[in-house]
Scaffold this motif. Sequence first.
Motif, PDB file in Angstrom:
ATOM      1  N   ASP A  36       0.963  -1.135   0.069  1.00 12.76           N
ATOM      2  CA  ASP A  36       0.050   0.076   0.080  1.00 12.76           C
ATOM      3  C   ASP A  36       0.931   1.067  -0.018  1.00 12.76           C
ATOM      4  N   ILE A  37       0.413   2.334   0.274  1.00 13.71           N
ATOM      5  CA  ILE A  37       1.045   3.599   0.388  1.00 13.71           C
ATOM      6  C   ILE A  37       1.674   4.107   1.722  1.00 13.71           C
ATOM      7  N   ASP A  38       0.901   3.897   2.647  1.00 13.61           N
ATOM      8  CA  ASP A  38       1.352   4.468   4.057  1.00 13.61           C
ATOM      9  C   ASP A  38       1.640   3.230   4.920  1.00 13.61           C
ATOM     10  N   ASN A  39       1.911   2.062   4.398  1.00 15.18           N
ATOM     11  CA  ASN A  39       2.482   0.997   5.204  1.00 15.18           C
ATOM     12  C   ASN A  39       1.733   0.973   6.464  1.00 15.18           C
ATOM     13  N   ASP A  40       0.264   0.987   6.294  1.00 18.97           N
ATOM     14  CA  ASP A  40      -0.556   0.941   7.469  1.00 18.97           C
ATOM     15  C   ASP A  40      -1.670  -0.015   7.260  1.00 18.97           C
ATOM     16  N   ASN A  41      -1.853  -1.100   7.781  1.00 20.87           N
ATOM     17  CA  ASN A  41      -2.934  -2.221   7.446  1.00 20.87           C
ATOM     18  C   ASN A  41      -4.351  -1.679   7.943  1.00 20.87           C
ATOM     19  N   PHE A  69      10.425 -11.779  -2.731  1.00 19.20           N
ATOM     20  CA  PHE A  69       8.940 -11.150  -2.971  1.00 19.20           C
ATOM     21  C   PHE A  69       8.548 -11.109  -1.723  1.00 19.20           C
ATOM     22  N   THR A  70       7.740  -9.719  -1.688  1.00 16.53           N
ATOM     23  CA  THR A  70       6.954  -9.209  -0.405  1.00 16.53           C
ATOM     24  C   THR A  70       5.545  -8.890  -0.718  1.00 16.53           C
ATOM     25  N   MET A  71       4.459  -9.270   0.070  1.00 14.10           N
ATOM     26  CA  MET A  71       3.309  -8.904  -0.094  1.00 14.10           C
ATOM     27  C   MET A  71       2.713  -8.136   1.049  1.00 14.10           C
ATOM     28  N   LYS A  72       2.427  -6.853   1.338  1.00 14.97           N
ATOM     29  CA  LYS A  72       1.689  -6.319   2.828  1.00 14.97           C
ATOM     30  C   LYS A  72       0.621  -5.408   2.160  1.00 14.97           C
ATOM     31  N   ASN A  73      -0.249  -5.545   3.108  1.00 15.75           N
ATOM     32  CA  ASN A  73      -1.210  -4.705   3.350  1.00 15.75           C
ATOM     33  C   ASN A  73      -1.964  -4.574   2.021  1.00 15.75           C
ATOM     34  N   SER A  74      -2.298  -5.653   1.321  1.00 14.16           N
ATOM     35  CA  SER A  74      -2.997  -5.876  -0.004  1.00 14.16           C
ATOM     36  C   SER A  74      -3.629  -6.891  -0.168  1.00 14.16           C
ATOM     37  N   GLU A  75      -4.510  -7.276  -1.452  1.00 15.00           N
ATOM     38  CA  GLU A  75      -5.494  -8.014  -1.763  1.00 15.00           C
ATOM     39  C   GLU A  75      -4.856  -9.026  -2.884  1.00 15.00           C
ATOM     40  N   ILE A  96       4.604 -12.368   3.617  1.00 22.03           N
ATOM     41  CA  ILE A  96       3.319 -12.264   3.261  1.00 22.03           C
ATOM     42  C   ILE A  96       2.516 -11.647   4.367  1.00 22.03           C
ATOM     43  N   GLU A  97       2.049 -10.228   4.805  1.00 24.18           N
ATOM     44  CA  GLU A  97       1.720  -9.758   5.905  1.00 24.18           C
ATOM     45  C   GLU A  97       0.616  -8.919   5.539  1.00 24.18           C
ATOM     46  N   ASP A  98      -0.313  -8.956   6.850  1.00 27.60           N
ATOM     47  CA  ASP A  98      -1.561  -8.139   6.584  1.00 27.60           C
ATOM     48  C   ASP A  98      -2.386  -8.108   5.547  1.00 27.60           C
ATOM     49  N   ASN A  99      -2.490  -8.988   4.572  1.00 25.41           N
ATOM     50  CA  ASN A  99      -3.487  -9.225   3.398  1.00 25.41           C
ATOM     51  C   ASN A  99      -4.548  -9.729   3.507  1.00 25.41           C
ATOM     52  N   LEU A 100      -5.659  -9.376   2.653  1.00 25.44           N
ATOM     53  CA  LEU A 100      -6.780 -10.397   2.387  1.00 25.44           C
ATOM     54  C   LEU A 100      -6.463 -11.071   1.014  1.00 25.44           C
ATOM     55  N   ILE A 101      -6.636 -12.477   1.506  1.00 27.55           N
ATOM     56  CA  ILE A 101      -6.575 -13.440   0.398  1.00 27.55           C
ATOM     57  C   ILE A 101      -7.873 -14.376   0.424  1.00 27.55           C
ATOM     58  N   SER A 102      -8.585 -14.299  -0.663  1.00 27.77           N
ATOM     59  CA  SER A 102      -9.776 -14.733  -0.700  1.00 27.77           C
ATOM     60  C   SER A 102     -10.223 -15.161  -2.349  1.00 27.77           C
ATOM     61  N   ASN A 103     -10.993 -16.305  -2.084  1.00 33.54           N
ATOM     62  CA  ASN A 103     -11.660 -16.677  -3.473  1.00 33.54           C
ATOM     63  C   ASN A 103     -10.747 -17.006  -4.470  1.00 33.54           C
ATOM     64  N   ASN A 104      -9.589 -17.559  -4.118  1.00 31.02           N
ATOM     65  CA  ASN A 104      -8.737 -18.330  -4.778  1.00 31.02           C
ATOM     66  C   ASN A 104      -8.912 -19.893  -4.915  1.00 31.02           C
ATOM     67  N   VAL A 123      -9.196 -16.626   3.595  1.00 31.90           N
ATOM     68  CA  VAL A 123     -10.622 -17.015   3.735  1.00 31.90           C
ATOM     69  C   VAL A 123     -11.406 -17.264   2.517  1.00 31.90           C
ATOM     70  N   LEU A 124     -12.485 -18.221   2.628  1.00 33.48           N
ATOM     71  CA  LEU A 124     -13.294 -18.475   1.453  1.00 33.48           C
ATOM     72  C   LEU A 124     -12.562 -18.843   0.353  1.00 33.48           C
ATOM     73  N   ASN A 125     -11.530 -19.510   0.438  1.00 33.61           N
ATOM     74  CA  ASN A 125     -10.751 -20.126  -0.872  1.00 33.61           C
ATOM     75  C   ASN A 125     -11.088 -21.488  -1.207  1.00 33.61           C
ATOM     76  N   THR A 126     -11.290 -22.009  -2.394  1.00 32.92           N
ATOM     77  CA  THR A 126     -11.871 -23.184  -2.818  1.00 32.92           C
ATOM     78  C   THR A 126     -10.830 -24.293  -2.087  1.00 32.92           C
ATOM     79  N   GLY A 127      -9.697 -24.310  -2.273  1.00 35.53           N
ATOM     80  CA  GLY A 127      -8.940 -25.372  -1.750  1.00 35.53           C
ATOM     81  C   GLY A 127      -8.539 -25.089  -0.280  1.00 35.53           C
TER      82      GLY A 127
END
Length: 267
Positions: A36-41, A69-75, A96-104, A123-127
């Motif tokens: 994200d921009i402000d590094n605030d989840n 690879f880094t993924m933060k505060n994202s979806e 991998i920190e403070d993300n929403l990972i869903s519907n994968n 949450v809400l992933n098929t596998g």
Amino acid sequence: FGGNLTIKNLTLMMNSTTDSEFQIEVLTGGSFYINDIDNDNVTTDDASNITAYNTDYEYLFWVRDGSNFTMKNSELHECGYSLLQGLRIQTDNALIEDNLISNNFDGIYLDGSNASIKNNSIVLNTGVGVDIWASSYSFIYGNNMSSNIGGGMYSDSSTPTIINNSVKFNGNGLSGVGIVCAINSNAIIRNNNISYNDDDGIFCLLSSPQISNNTLLDNNFGIVTSGGSNPTIENSTIVNSVTNDFYIGGNSHPVTINSTYNVTSVY
């Protein structure tokens, strides 16, 4: 040497007309940082978001060995299908920190080591929420791994440390295990709430994890051990299981220390 890409507050929509027509691939030597921009989840309006333009058609996402690879505060949404995983991380030391990972398909498929997966909503992933294979010393902390059809977490031939996670309501009404430890997955499982899963809270196959200070409520089975598994269960509560609090089979010998369960619900 590979390229270096950082995205912040970017929505990337994969415009496929068939499954796996397009994919994101971080090659060996490359770096990909999703932020994200402000590094605030807490402030979510500046999150980066990777998804599909047409949710009928999924894309793939591979992070190859030897990349960064880094993924933060994202979806991340609509990634992977059938037996082709969602976000697949083959490299070491991913964050991998403070993300929403869903519907994968799988939320995260990890076969790199020393990853840090913290404070995500998976949450809400098929596998499976988090699927770990042949990974050493990865840290799974503070995540919500719930309502995934294939189960909360699966560890095969790996040694993760799993602490302070919420692993609830996984399954499809018939099956769905909270945490699976299979084939020498001698994990540390501590201070987790593993409850209301459609099948086992924890299932051990040929593995001897250290299970301490966990709460397992209202699963079909609380803890199941099989195939010569010898876990240690300490200071944990395993109650209100639909079928059995403990199911001990396959030449396994669990050890319980200062734990609460119904002795009439042991098979």
